[in-house]
Design an enzyme around this catalytic site. Structure first.
Site, PDB file in Angstrom:
ATOM      1  N   PRO A 197      21.186  13.944   5.085  1.00 38.01           N
ATOM      2  CA  PRO A 197      20.537  12.886   4.475  1.00 38.01           C
ATOM      3  C   PRO A 197      19.827  12.152   5.780  1.00 38.01           C
ATOM      4  O   PRO A 197      20.382  12.216   6.765  1.00 38.01           O
ATOM      5  CB  PRO A 197      21.266  12.154   3.701  1.00 38.01           C
ATOM      6  CG  PRO A 197      22.718  12.322   4.328  1.00 38.01           C
ATOM      7  CD  PRO A 197      22.645  13.766   4.867  1.00 38.01           C
ATOM      8  N   ASP A 198      18.908  11.387   5.505  1.00 36.82           N
ATOM      9  CA  ASP A 198      18.282  10.483   6.545  1.00 36.82           C
ATOM     10  C   ASP A 198      19.457   9.525   7.036  1.00 36.82           C
ATOM     11  O   ASP A 198      20.083   9.096   6.114  1.00 36.82           O
ATOM     12  CB  ASP A 198      17.106   9.864   6.087  1.00 36.82           C
ATOM     13  CG  ASP A 198      16.470   9.170   7.440  1.00 36.82           C
ATOM     14  OD1 ASP A 198      17.014   7.927   7.687  1.00 36.82           O
ATOM     15  OD2 ASP A 198      15.538   9.568   7.977  1.00 36.82           O
ATOM     16  N   GLY A 247      10.075  16.322   2.511  1.00 40.86           N
ATOM     17  CA  GLY A 247       9.625  15.407   3.615  1.00 40.86           C
ATOM     18  C   GLY A 247       8.356  15.639   3.826  1.00 40.86           C
ATOM     19  O   GLY A 247       7.334  15.920   2.982  1.00 40.86           O
ATOM     20  N   SER A 248       7.740  15.464   5.002  1.00 42.15           N
ATOM     21  CA  SER A 248       6.509  15.690   5.609  1.00 42.15           C
ATOM     22  C   SER A 248       5.981  17.130   5.497  1.00 42.15           C
ATOM     23  O   SER A 248       6.760  17.986   5.776  1.00 42.15           O
ATOM     24  CB  SER A 248       6.189  14.964   6.816  1.00 42.15           C
ATOM     25  OG  SER A 248       6.617  15.851   7.943  1.00 42.15           O
ATOM     26  N   GLU A 269       9.061  20.416  -1.105  1.00 40.21           N
ATOM     27  CA  GLU A 269       8.390  19.296  -1.489  1.00 40.21           C
ATOM     28  C   GLU A 269       7.872  18.127  -0.468  1.00 40.21           C
ATOM     29  O   GLU A 269       8.659  17.513   0.126  1.00 40.21           O
ATOM     30  CB  GLU A 269       9.150  17.957  -2.512  1.00 40.21           C
ATOM     31  CG  GLU A 269       7.911  17.388  -3.358  1.00 40.21           C
ATOM     32  CD  GLU A 269       8.693  16.391  -4.252  1.00 40.21           C
ATOM     33  OE1 GLU A 269       8.432  15.157  -3.795  1.00 40.21           O
ATOM     34  OE2 GLU A 269       9.296  16.502  -4.977  1.00 40.21           O
ATOM     35  N   GLU A 401      -2.184  10.984   4.064  1.00 35.45           N
ATOM     36  CA  GLU A 401      -1.155  10.074   3.273  1.00 35.45           C
ATOM     37  C   GLU A 401      -0.906   8.744   4.217  1.00 35.45           C
ATOM     38  O   GLU A 401      -0.633   8.739   5.026  1.00 35.45           O
ATOM     39  CB  GLU A 401       0.069  11.098   2.998  1.00 35.45           C
ATOM     40  CG  GLU A 401       0.831  10.127   2.131  1.00 35.45           C
ATOM     41  CD  GLU A 401       2.162  11.372   1.740  1.00 35.45           C
ATOM     42  OE1 GLU A 401       2.455  11.228   0.631  1.00 35.45           O
ATOM     43  OE2 GLU A 401       2.511  12.126   2.651  1.00 35.45           O
TER      44      GLU A 401
END
Length: 532
Positions: A197-198, A247-248, A269, A401
């Site tokens: 996770p971040d 993420g990106s 995603e 974005e």
């Protein structure tokens, strides 16, 4: 930018509201990090005030490899359990989350800065996924009988085998839902997971792990590693038998390249530049209220939130009057309680991006209908919900974005024009259509190139329909979460065929030529009898 006297109101903190120190206690941190690998130390902070929440273990790439070894050793025993037993763990977890949801709401708010109502979305999404897979996994994973090569003589079944150990990288914006929510189908399919996770939002994932272990998941089956993305991330991708990433788009491409080099599957995603279309017959009050939710939930830091809003010219003024008024009335707030309509951005980097996009658009001629300012009086990373009109290329906000509380409004004269403009992006994650006519809305929806389309809602209707797949087209990613596809991607299909009585070869005294003729005639008969 013309400085408007209007400022979004601030929601008052309730008397005796909890603080970070009340929630993130030394005992909680010790419990959540017990047994967590990592020889280094790293800190996480809250965007609400900037203060440090906790010191956490930080892993090296070698320690990530150790986590994979522990997960790989534990996975066969977990996979050997009956699927209904694994599914029961998810159902117990569902009940525990609802019983103790105030704990995770506090953590999500502290780690992301989002309003409590938007943190509640994560609780709802996780529980819906846990219930769905807890109930449906046995049928999704059950052996499937297929027609054999030769009717009666060939018995064929398809089994579903777990991938093994899934490498999973979860983002910061939905730290509860996009960590454990994605891991649940992997677990019920019989896999182990090594997750990164971040770091700034790791407490939510660690809380979920602790609760899932309480529900019956073996601790070694879910390994959590922390560290800088460029250091730890590649080790997680390179160690998995399957890779799940949110993420990106830029990072997603690198994840896909690394997975492909090992011939390992992945689901991604990624980003979005999602569009909402308001048709001329839409209920404008409902559409304006829906646009507030679609554009500004979680301060716009949601992959499926709306950043482009297409409104028919005949109703644009009336719609904008309603939308701007509702947006200006939104209450900003930083307390761990319900009452605020929008919270904070998560980082200085996000605040810089939002400010740059809005300031550049304003300098190049766009009109700021409301918002357009940081709000340090509320908290260090707050930014007002912002509506822009007159946005056009080459303004960055037009095509890139923003991932913040900013939406650009465009007027159109023909629905075909709106569809074309909505599709004029490399992204294809989510979209929204508003109309009183179901037939018209469904027709428009079918023409939009996005993985999900919501009618008379922004994003929650499709995302919350957990029996249906959710994911992106184009630069928005690969694969799907939710539904059977969200579970079966964590499995390998295996075909087992049993041949009976006669072999798949010449027999009963036939030579090769006679056998070939017999099989050719058999194929004609099977087609005539409409065998599939």
């Amino acid at each position: 930018m013309t400085d408007s006297p209007h400022r979004n109101p601030v929601a008052a903190a309730p008397e005796g509201a909890r603080t970070a120190a009340d929630v993130v206690t030394p005992d909680l941190v010790a419990r959540l990090t017990r047994g967590l690998g990592g020889s280094g130390r790293t800190a996480c902070h809250t965007p609400l005030t900037g203060e440090k929440l906790a010191d956490l273990p930080e892993s090296t790439p070698e320690e990530v490899a150790g986590a994979f070894a522990r997960a790989r050793a534990a996975q066969p025993g977990w996979a050997a359990r009956p699927v209904r037993e694994r599914a029961a763990v998810l159902l117990r977890f569902h009940d525990l989350v609802l019983r103790r949801q105030d704990e995770i709401l506090d953590l999500v708010q502290l780690e992301t800065g989002k309003a409590r109502l938007h943190a509640q979305e994560e609780v709802l999404a996780v529980c819906m996924a846990a219930r769905h897979y807890g109930r449906r996994a046995p049928s999704y994973l059950a052996p499937k009988r297929h027609a054999g090569a030769i009717p009666v003589l060939t018995r064929t079944r398809q089994l579903r085998q777990p991938r093994g150990v899934v490498g999973m990288i979860a983002p910061w914006n939905y730290p509860f839902e996009l960590s454990v929510g994605d891991a649940l189908p992997a677990f019920v399919a019989g896999n182990a997971v090594v997750m990164k996770p971040d770091t700034e939002t790791a407490l939510s994932a660690l809380w979920a792990r602790d609760l899932l272990i309480e529900a019956g998941l073996p601790a070694e089956v879910w390994q959590v590693v922390l560290g800088e993305g460029p250091v730890v991330g590649p080790a997680v991708v390179d160690g998995g038998d399957y890779v799940s990433f949110t993420g990106s788009t830029r990072t997603g491409r690198e994840v896909a390249r690394r997975a492909a080099a090992r011939l390992v599957g992945c689901s991604l995603e990624l980003g979005g530049k999602n569009a909402m279309i308001v048709l001329p017959d839409a209920d404008l009050d409902q559409a304006a209220a829906g646009a507030v939710r679609a554009c500004f939930s979680s301060a716009g830091q949601l992959c499926i939130s709306v950043e482009r809003l297409y409104v028919h010219a005949s109703v644009a003024d009336a719609f904008l009057e309603r939308f701007v008024a509702r947006t200006r009335a939104m209450r900003l707030g930083a307390s761990l309680a319900f009452g605020a309509d929008m919270g904070s951005l998560v980082s200085e980097a996000q605040l810089r991006t939002v400010s740059r996009h809005v300031d550049e658009a304003d300098a190049k001629g766009a009109v700021v209908l409301t918002g357009g300012r940081a709000r340090p009086d509320v908290g260090p990373l707050f930014y007002e919900p912002t509506i822009l009109e007159g946005v056009e290329i080459p303004m960055t906000v037009c095509t890139e974005e923003t991932f913040g509380p900013v939406v650009s409004v465009y007027r159109y004269s023909d629905p075909d024009e709106a569809v074309a403009q909505a599709n004029a992006t490399p992204y294809g994650l989510n979209s929204s259509v508003w109309s009183r006519s179901s037939r018209t809305a469904w027709d428009i929806a079918a023409r939009l190139r996005t993985g999900t389309v919501n009618i008379n809602e922004g994003y929650a209707a499709a995302y919350g329909s957990v029996q249906a797949p959710m994911g992106g087209m184009g630069d928005s990613g690969l694969g799907r979460r939710h539904g059977s596809e969200g579970l079966l991607k964590f499995t390998e299909p295996q075909t087992v065929a049993q041949q009976r009585l006669l072999p798949m070869a010449p027999s009963l005294g036939m030579d090769d030529a006679q056998y070939a003729a017999f099989m050719s005639r058999s194929l004609k008969v099977l087609k005539a009898l409409r065998f599939r």
